[in-house]
Motif scaffolding. Structure first.
Motif, mmCIF file in Angstrom:
data_model
loop_
_atom_site.group_PDB
_atom_site.id
_atom_site.type_symbol
_atom_site.label_atom_id
_atom_site.label_comp_id
_atom_site.label_asym_id
_atom_site.label_seq_id
_atom_site.Cartn_x
_atom_site.Cartn_y
_atom_site.Cartn_z
ATOM 1 N N HIS A 31 0.804 -1.127 -0.028
ATOM 2 C CA HIS A 31 -0.072 0.189 0.010
ATOM 3 C C HIS A 31 0.803 1.339 -0.017
ATOM 4 O O HIS A 31 0.741 2.160 -0.803
ATOM 5 C CB HIS A 31 -0.921 0.026 1.100
ATOM 6 C CG HIS A 31 -1.636 1.471 1.500
ATOM 7 N ND1 HIS A 31 -2.456 1.941 0.832
ATOM 8 C CD2 HIS A 31 -1.205 2.156 2.603
ATOM 9 C CE1 HIS A 31 -2.905 3.071 1.485
ATOM 10 N NE2 HIS A 31 -2.278 3.403 2.403
ATOM 11 N N HIS A 61 3.786 7.631 5.250
ATOM 12 C CA HIS A 61 2.749 7.954 5.581
ATOM 13 C C HIS A 61 1.872 7.102 6.695
ATOM 14 O O HIS A 61 1.370 7.515 7.856
ATOM 15 C CB HIS A 61 1.577 8.439 4.652
ATOM 16 C CG HIS A 61 0.593 7.254 4.132
ATOM 17 N ND1 HIS A 61 1.452 6.590 3.318
ATOM 18 C CD2 HIS A 61 -0.487 6.900 4.307
ATOM 19 C CE1 HIS A 61 0.455 5.830 2.909
ATOM 20 N NE2 HIS A 61 -0.694 5.956 3.581
ATOM 21 N N ASP A 62 2.085 5.698 6.452
ATOM 22 C CA ASP A 62 1.368 4.807 7.401
ATOM 23 C C ASP A 62 2.385 4.229 8.336
ATOM 24 O O ASP A 62 2.251 2.924 8.839
ATOM 25 C CB ASP A 62 0.704 3.779 6.487
ATOM 26 C CG ASP A 62 -0.813 4.349 6.293
ATOM 27 O OD1 ASP A 62 -1.123 5.239 6.924
ATOM 28 O OD2 ASP A 62 -1.274 3.825 5.344
ATOM 29 N N ASP A 138 -3.578 8.495 -0.990
ATOM 30 C CA ASP A 138 -4.009 7.348 -0.088
ATOM 31 C C ASP A 138 -5.369 6.656 -0.504
ATOM 32 O O ASP A 138 -5.669 5.385 -0.360
ATOM 33 C CB ASP A 138 -3.939 8.030 1.419
ATOM 34 C CG ASP A 138 -3.949 7.039 2.291
ATOM 35 O OD1 ASP A 138 -3.624 5.746 2.006
ATOM 36 O OD2 ASP A 138 -4.072 7.333 3.569
ATOM 37 N N ARG A 144 -6.687 0.001 -4.016
ATOM 38 C CA ARG A 144 -7.894 0.378 -3.611
ATOM 39 C C ARG A 144 -9.068 0.066 -4.457
ATOM 40 O O ARG A 144 -9.054 0.359 -5.929
ATOM 41 C CB ARG A 144 -8.256 1.756 -3.396
ATOM 42 C CG ARG A 144 -7.399 2.547 -2.464
ATOM 43 C CD ARG A 144 -7.317 2.369 -0.909
ATOM 44 N NE ARG A 144 -6.780 3.099 -0.153
ATOM 45 C CZ ARG A 144 -6.530 2.888 1.260
ATOM 46 N NH1 ARG A 144 -7.113 1.633 1.728
ATOM 47 N NH2 ARG A 144 -6.005 3.782 2.038
HETATM 48 FE FE FE Z 1 -2.631 4.880 3.902
#
Ligand code: FE
Ligand code: GDP
Ligand code: FE
Length: 203
Positions: A31, A61-62, A138, A144
């Motif tokens: 991801h 970011h994660d 994101d 996604r």
């Molecule tokens: Fe994310």
């Protein structure tokens, strides 16, 4: 190679990928790489010149998403963050509090990069170009798949503010449908951006 972006600390791409794969599940590691690739495309499309910073924002970011609740609570106390944060959970903490873990582990000081990661889940009424790129990347990255993702993908390259609005509207609807609490800043983002979507639908 080393990322050329001036972010307060030199970061070697291979070392970063190794650290990310050690900290994240296989699925989340994929991801963040997808978000980085999408953020790069959006940066090029919308003329955000620090393309490498956009990629880094995607990769990082994660980063804190798989930390324990105890780690986040300790960081909230250590950095004297708003105690109201203690009432929330990983969904909110991994960005808003996660940036402190990222600063500790990578020595990153770049305010623009940290800010984009801080608000990547909740948005803000005042989003800069990198903030919008990460927030949207994101949501639309290649893996996604949910109803409406194609619309979000097309808006992302047509009208970035409308894409922010679309994502926020659908997040608010999704959370309300699940009957879970909505973080106040998510509502503030919704109020700030919802008109951009209405304008888009009229035109
Ligand atoms: Fe994310
Ligand atoms: P991810 O980290 O790539 O899964 O994506 P995000 O960081 O955007 O979102 C993480 C999770 O937080 C998702 O399940 C969202 O639905 C959820 N989320 C987003 N905004 C809010 C909010 O205001 N309140 C709550 N409770 N959850 C939220
Ligand atoms: Fe996230």
């Amino acid at each position: 190679m080393v990322f050329e972006a001036n972010i307060g600390a030199p970061i070697n791409r291979d070392d970063l990928l190794e650290k990310l794969s050690a900290n994240l599940s296989e699925k989340r590691f994929l991801h963040v790489q997808n978000v980085a690739a999408t953020a790069k495309k959006l940066a090029e499309h919308w003329g955000y010149l620090a393309v490498e910073k956009a990629e880094l924002a995607g990769l990082l970011h994660d980063y804190a998403k798989e930390e324990t609740d105890e780690t986040f609570k300790d960081l909230i106390h250590k950095y004297k963050l708003d105690p109201a944060l203690l009432e929330w959970n990983n969904n909110i903490w991994h960005g808003v509090v996660g940036i402190y873990k990222i600063q500790e582990d990578f020595g990153i000081t770049d305010p623009e990069l940290l800010r984009a990661i801080e608000i990547h889940t909740i948005g803000s009424s005042e989003m800069g170009l990198l903030d919008k790129i990460l927030y949207v990347a994101d949501y639309i990255e290649d893996s996604r798949s949910f109803e409406g993702v194609e619309k979000a993908r097309s808006l992302a390259y047509e009208d970035l503010d409308a894409a922010v609005a679309y994502e926020t509207l659908h997040t608010v609807l999704f959370l309300a449908q699940k009957q879970v609490q909505i973080y106040p800043q998510t509502i503030i983002t919704y109020n700030a951006y919802v008109d951009k979507l209405r304008t888009k639908n009229r035109s």
